[in-house]
Write a protein that holds these residues in place. Structure first.
Motif, PDB file in Angstrom:
ATOM      1  N   PRO A 254       0.834  -1.202   0.000  1.00 57.95           N
ATOM      2  CA  PRO A 254       0.000   0.000   0.000  1.00 57.95           C
ATOM      3  C   PRO A 254       0.873   1.258   0.000  1.00 57.95           C
ATOM      4  O   PRO A 254       1.955   1.272   0.588  1.00 57.95           O
ATOM      5  CB  PRO A 254      -0.804  -0.125   1.293  1.00 57.95           C
ATOM      6  N   PHE A 255       0.390   2.302  -0.642  1.00 61.06           N
ATOM      7  CA  PHE A 255       1.163   3.520  -0.858  1.00 61.06           C
ATOM      8  C   PHE A 255       0.449   4.701  -0.231  1.00 61.06           C
ATOM      9  O   PHE A 255      -0.734   4.909  -0.470  1.00 61.06           O
ATOM     10  CB  PHE A 255       1.315   3.738  -2.369  1.00 61.06           C
ATOM     11  N   PHE A 256       1.172   5.464   0.596  1.00 55.41           N
ATOM     12  CA  PHE A 256       0.612   6.616   1.308  1.00 55.41           C
ATOM     13  C   PHE A 256       1.457   7.850   1.068  1.00 55.41           C
ATOM     14  O   PHE A 256       2.630   7.764   0.728  1.00 55.41           O
ATOM     15  CB  PHE A 256       0.542   6.334   2.817  1.00 55.41           C
ATOM     16  N   TYR A 257       0.829   9.014   1.272  1.00 53.10           N
ATOM     17  CA  TYR A 257       1.489  10.311   1.150  1.00 53.10           C
ATOM     18  C   TYR A 257       1.398  11.026   2.483  1.00 53.10           C
ATOM     19  O   TYR A 257       0.408  10.889   3.205  1.00 53.10           O
ATOM     20  CB  TYR A 257       0.796  11.172   0.085  1.00 53.10           C
ATOM     21  N   ARG A 258       2.418  11.828   2.805  1.00 57.55           N
ATOM     22  CA  ARG A 258       2.442  12.610   4.040  1.00 57.55           C
ATOM     23  C   ARG A 258       2.984  13.997   3.752  1.00 57.55           C
ATOM     24  O   ARG A 258       3.633  14.229   2.727  1.00 57.55           O
ATOM     25  CB  ARG A 258       3.319  11.946   5.096  1.00 57.55           C
TER      26      ARG A 258
ATOM     27  N   ALA B  47       2.088  -4.586  12.833  1.00 59.77           N
ATOM     28  CA  ALA B  47       0.808  -5.290  12.784  1.00 59.77           C
ATOM     29  C   ALA B  47       0.681  -6.162  11.524  1.00 59.77           C
ATOM     30  O   ALA B  47      -0.378  -6.732  11.275  1.00 59.77           O
ATOM     31  CB  ALA B  47      -0.344  -4.284  12.849  1.00 59.77           C
ATOM     32  N   GLY B  48       1.742  -6.224  10.731  1.00 55.83           N
ATOM     33  CA  GLY B  48       1.708  -7.035   9.523  1.00 55.83           C
ATOM     34  C   GLY B  48       1.104  -6.339   8.316  1.00 55.83           C
ATOM     35  O   GLY B  48       0.718  -6.988   7.356  1.00 55.83           O
ATOM     36  N   LEU B  49       1.040  -5.005   8.363  1.00 56.36           N
ATOM     37  CA  LEU B  49       0.496  -4.211   7.258  1.00 56.36           C
ATOM     38  C   LEU B  49       1.530  -3.186   6.790  1.00 56.36           C
ATOM     39  O   LEU B  49       1.333  -1.977   6.925  1.00 56.36           O
ATOM     40  CB  LEU B  49      -0.782  -3.487   7.698  1.00 56.36           C
ATOM     41  N   PRO B  50       2.648  -3.631   6.232  1.00 56.80           N
ATOM     42  CA  PRO B  50       3.667  -2.656   5.815  1.00 56.80           C
ATOM     43  C   PRO B  50       3.160  -1.761   4.697  1.00 56.80           C
ATOM     44  O   PRO B  50       2.433  -2.207   3.807  1.00 56.80           O
ATOM     45  CB  PRO B  50       4.825  -3.540   5.337  1.00 56.80           C
ATOM     46  N   VAL B  51       3.513  -0.479   4.782  1.00 57.90           N
ATOM     47  CA  VAL B  51       3.121   0.502   3.777  1.00 57.90           C
ATOM     48  C   VAL B  51       4.334   1.322   3.357  1.00 57.90           C
ATOM     49  O   VAL B  51       5.298   1.444   4.107  1.00 57.90           O
ATOM     50  CB  VAL B  51       2.007   1.448   4.293  1.00 57.90           C
ATOM     51  N   LEU B  52       4.275   1.861   2.163  1.00 57.26           N
ATOM     52  CA  LEU B  52       5.278   2.814   1.698  1.00 57.26           C
ATOM     53  C   LEU B  52       4.731   4.208   1.922  1.00 57.26           C
ATOM     54  O   LEU B  52       3.529   4.439   1.793  1.00 57.26           O
ATOM     55  CB  LEU B  52       5.556   2.603   0.208  1.00 57.26           C
ATOM     56  N   MET B  53       5.611   5.151   2.259  1.00 59.19           N
ATOM     57  CA  MET B  53       5.193   6.529   2.531  1.00 59.19           C
ATOM     58  C   MET B  53       6.090   7.462   1.717  1.00 59.19           C
ATOM     59  O   MET B  53       7.305   7.280   1.679  1.00 59.19           O
ATOM     60  CB  MET B  53       5.342   6.834   4.021  1.00 59.19           C
ATOM     61  N   GLU B  54       5.465   8.436   1.080  1.00 57.08           N
ATOM     62  CA  GLU B  54       6.200   9.420   0.289  1.00 57.08           C
ATOM     63  C   GLU B  54       5.723  10.815   0.658  1.00 57.08           C
ATOM     64  O   GLU B  54       4.543  11.027   0.925  1.00 57.08           O
ATOM     65  CB  GLU B  54       5.956   9.156  -1.188  1.00 57.08           C
TER      66      GLU B  54
END
Length: 147
Positions: free
Chosen positions: A27-31, A48-55
């Protein structure tokens, strides 16, 4: 008011994001640039076993609007997971519940930055906050309450 450079950068990020998501499967997120609590939230997600990418993005408000987050309900990060939009410091357990129950909804929203939410831990203090379920029509209902 966004500058021409930030507008072009936002468009480029939006254009490249699908390729980044497809290549990693995460999953891909923005901050907002430099937001440390967003990084801590990604750590809680991974634990929690839900790795995400953040940009980083200089246009988080614009991205939130494109994701369908109503004005005033935005969080400090936004993205998608499992076909749902997630905005703000949503606890991983609530995201897992969303993915398990699969309601007809856009996703989950935690407006602002409530103290004690994942990534906003400050000792023993935990403010009461609601995780809102965002319906397809933009209305919300309480999905979970914490604190």
């Amino acid at each position: 008011m966004p500058t021409r450079r930030s507008l072009i950068a936002s468009i480029a990020v939006m254009a490249l994001a699908p390729a980044a998501r497809a290549s990693t499967g995460q999953p891909f997120f923005y901050r907002s640039p430099g937001c440390g609590c967003c990084h801590l939230w990604t750590e809680r997600m991974a634990e929690a076993g839900l790795p995400v990418l953040m940009e980083d993005s200089d246009d988080l408000a614009g991205l939130s609007a494109r994701f369908g987050i109503p004005a005033g309900l935005e969080g400090c990060h936004v993205g998608e997971i499992g076909g749902y939009v997630v905005s703000g410091h949503v606890p991983p357990a609530d995201i897992k519940r969303l993915l398990s129950e699969k309601p007809a909804a856009r996703g989950l929203v935690v407006p602002g930055m409530p103290i004690g939410s994942p990534g906003m831990e400050m000792g023993d203090r935990v403010d009461r906050y609601d995780v809102l379920l965002l319906a397809p029509d933009g209305t919300t209902s309480v999905f979970a309450t914490h604190g």
